[in-house]
Design an enzyme around this catalytic site. Structure first.
Site, PDB file in Angstrom:
ATOM      1  N   HIS A  84       0.736  -1.237  -0.124  1.00 30.51           N
ATOM      2  CA  HIS A  84       0.342   0.139  -0.221  1.00 30.51           C
ATOM      3  C   HIS A  84       0.494   1.296   0.022  1.00 30.51           C
ATOM      4  O   HIS A  84       0.504   2.126   0.521  1.00 30.51           O
ATOM      5  CB  HIS A  84      -1.088   0.357   0.952  1.00 30.51           C
ATOM      6  CG  HIS A  84      -2.209  -1.236   0.787  1.00 30.51           C
ATOM      7  ND1 HIS A  84      -3.360  -0.334   0.517  1.00 30.51           N
ATOM      8  CD2 HIS A  84      -2.227  -2.339   1.411  1.00 30.51           C
ATOM      9  CE1 HIS A  84      -4.021  -1.602   0.380  1.00 30.51           C
ATOM     10  NE2 HIS A  84      -3.690  -2.213   1.021  1.00 30.51           N
ATOM     11  N   SER A  96      -2.930  -9.922  -9.201  1.00 34.74           N
ATOM     12  CA  SER A  96      -3.111  -8.932 -10.446  1.00 34.74           C
ATOM     13  C   SER A  96      -3.771  -9.815 -11.738  1.00 34.74           C
ATOM     14  O   SER A  96      -3.532  -9.510 -12.419  1.00 34.74           O
ATOM     15  CB  SER A  96      -1.739  -8.362 -10.697  1.00 34.74           C
ATOM     16  OG  SER A  96      -1.944  -7.082 -10.039  1.00 34.74           O
ATOM     17  N   ASP A 122       1.717  -2.645 -10.366  1.00 33.88           N
ATOM     18  CA  ASP A 122       0.900  -4.281 -10.763  1.00 33.88           C
ATOM     19  C   ASP A 122       0.878  -4.021 -12.272  1.00 33.88           C
ATOM     20  O   ASP A 122       2.051  -5.160 -12.417  1.00 33.88           O
ATOM     21  CB  ASP A 122      -0.702  -4.572 -10.863  1.00 33.88           C
ATOM     22  CG  ASP A 122      -0.859  -4.739  -9.428  1.00 33.88           C
ATOM     23  OD1 ASP A 122      -0.357  -4.315  -8.350  1.00 33.88           O
ATOM     24  OD2 ASP A 122      -2.359  -4.140  -8.847  1.00 33.88           O
ATOM     25  N   GLY A 152      -5.227 -11.300  -5.516  1.00 33.78           N
ATOM     26  CA  GLY A 152      -4.279 -10.373  -5.364  1.00 33.78           C
ATOM     27  C   GLY A 152      -3.490 -10.783  -5.607  1.00 33.78           C
ATOM     28  O   GLY A 152      -2.234 -10.525  -5.734  1.00 33.78           O
TER      29      GLY A 152
HETATM   30  C1  GLA Z   1      -3.199  -3.355  -5.321  1.00 39.28           C
HETATM   31  C2  GLA Z   1      -3.529  -2.578  -6.050  1.00 39.28           C
HETATM   32  C3  GLA Z   1      -1.654  -2.034  -6.254  1.00 39.28           C
HETATM   33  C4  GLA Z   1      -1.001  -1.691  -4.814  1.00 39.28           C
HETATM   34  C5  GLA Z   1      -1.349  -2.836  -3.913  1.00 39.28           C
HETATM   35  C6  GLA Z   1      -1.357  -2.386  -2.620  1.00 39.28           C
HETATM   36  O1  GLA Z   1      -2.931  -5.001  -5.521  1.00 39.28           O
HETATM   37  O2  GLA Z   1      -3.946  -2.859  -7.309  1.00 39.28           O
HETATM   38  O3  GLA Z   1      -1.382  -1.064  -6.697  1.00 39.28           O
HETATM   39  O4  GLA Z   1      -1.826  -0.579  -3.513  1.00 39.28           O
HETATM   40  O5  GLA Z   1      -3.292  -3.697  -3.683  1.00 39.28           O
HETATM   41  O6  GLA Z   1       0.034  -2.984  -1.697  1.00 39.28           O
END
Ligand code: GLA
Length: 389
Positions: free
Chosen positions: A38, A130, A176, A128
């Site tokens: 974050h 991506s 990402d 998570g």
């Molecule tokens: C998600 C968002 C990223 C990043 C993470 C936390 O995956 O897509 O851009 O902010 O949360 O690190």
């Protein structure tokens, strides 16, 4: 599962759908972030790597002006006319990611022929890792190939970031798509999210592996809570009259504590300390100091849990179990990764013990939560690439 397997699945699905072979191909990986949670939208440093899970796109030109996308796994198709202006939000959920990238491309003045495309992915969704950036970067890479041009890498990643923010309405940071574009085999992608500079860091040895365990816990509150954290972190900066988290030390934050409410203070403390941890961890990995690097991961998790409040019981349990196995059992460090509230944890583990560690964490997790976790290990993988199918 290798990228070659995913490509070959995509090829047979393409034949089944369009009754011919494709002329253009592109693949883009998902990512896991080792540290820097974050902080990508807070001017921080992040340390992701591309993983061995890819979204593959195949295409051939058609005779009209229509772009057609078929997802072999969802068994869904959508299409749109390339000659008219594309509007955010006009398609269903995943269609908007694609639409955003195509729109960004057309806005640069590039002309695209009509085409029929197929999407096939091995990136788990909603974990998570991506899957959305893999889709966006995959589409961008396919379009580069079809238009016979090569965008500057940062420009391409930013185009994908814009697509996600404006067309899919997700207020995420830049990490990402940067990880998916810049990833290289055997190298971590250290991103300075303020200057947007990328430094590739060699993974020092084969003794240590990245283990990813998906809690398979249902995501809750994710979208609203993400935007809320982003707002609180920016409010803290505004109240302290500082332009960037890069200019805020822990001492300054402590000194300004009375100007913030308790939540803003904690959010800011996470960001300031995570910036330091991410930088430190990158140098520790570079020199193969796994014990110290692992400690940074544990501290990052504690801070995300207590100060940023984006963890959940399931993620905490997975990290705790890793910690109990400890260094003697082959676990150097662990933390939640991605947006949080579910999704995955990432662990640095001794390569020789990776299977045993995964099995014992998953068994304990199932007993305590009744949920079956899934896991895989990955070394830093190759970033997005185009190919001739
Ligand atoms: C998600 C968002 C990223 C990043 C993470 C936390 O995956 O897509 O851009 O902010 O949360 O690190």
């Amino acid at each position: 599962m290798t990228v070659a397997d995913t490509i070959s699945h995509a090829q047979s699905a393409f034949r089944g759908r369009y009754h011919r072979d494709a002329d253009f191909g592109a693949a883009a990986p998902g990512r896991v972030n080792l540290i820097g949670g974050h902080v990508d939208y807070n001017d921080g440093f992040v340390l992701p790597m591309a993983i061995d899970r890819y979204t593959v796109l195949l295409a051939c030109q058609n005779k009209g002006h229509v772009a057609r996308f078929f997802s072999s796994q969802l068994d869904e198709t959508f299409e749109f006319d390339l000659t008219r202006r594309l509007v955010p939000g006009e398609l269903g959920h995943w269609g908007n990611y694609v639409l955003g990238v195509v729109s960004g491309f057309l806005e640069t003045g590039v002309e695209l022929p009509g085409f029929d495309a197929l999407i096939h992915s091995s990136v788990p969704t909603g974990g998570g890792l991506s899957s959305s950036a893999a889709l966006e970067v995959g589409v961008a890479t396919l379009l580069e190939r079809m238009a016979d041009l090569s965008l500057d890498k940062s420009h391409k990643a930013l185009l994908c970031h814009q697509a996600e923010n404006e067309f899919a309405g997700v207020p995420c940071g830049i990490m990402d798509p940067f990880a998916s574009v810049f990833g290289e085999k055997g190298r971590l992608v250290k991103i300075d999210c303020r200057s947007r500079e990328v430094e590739l860091i060699d993974w020092p040895d084969g003794q240590v592996t990245v283990l990813i365990i998906n809690s398979n816990a249902p995501h809750q509150l994710v979208d609203g809570a993400y935007a809320e954290r982003k707002y609180q972190a920016s409010q803290a900066l505004r109240k302290l009259e500082v332009d960037s988290y890069r200019e805020l030390s822990l001492e300054q934050l402590e000194a300004g504590r009375t100007r913030l409410d308790a939540i803003e203070f904690r959010r800011a403390r996470h960001v300031v300390t995570e910036l330091m941890r991410a930088e430190a961890c990158a140098s520790m990995i570079q020199t193969g100091n796994w014990d110290k690097a692992g400690q940074q991961l544990y501290q990052s998790h504690d801070s995300l849990r207590d100060d940023y409040e984006v963890s959940c019981r399931e993620l905490d349990l997975l990290v705790e179990t890793g910690k109990e196995i400890g260094r003697t059992g082959g676990v150097f460090g662990a933390r939640m990764t991605g947006g949080g509230f579910g999704g995955c944890v990432v662990l640095l583990v001794r390569t020789a013990d990776v299977e045993e560690i995964a099995a014992s964490i998953q068994t304990r997790y199932q007993i305590e939560t009744g949920i079956e976790a899934s896991s895989f290990s990955s070394s830093p993988a190759r970033g997005a690439f185009a190919f001739v199918p």
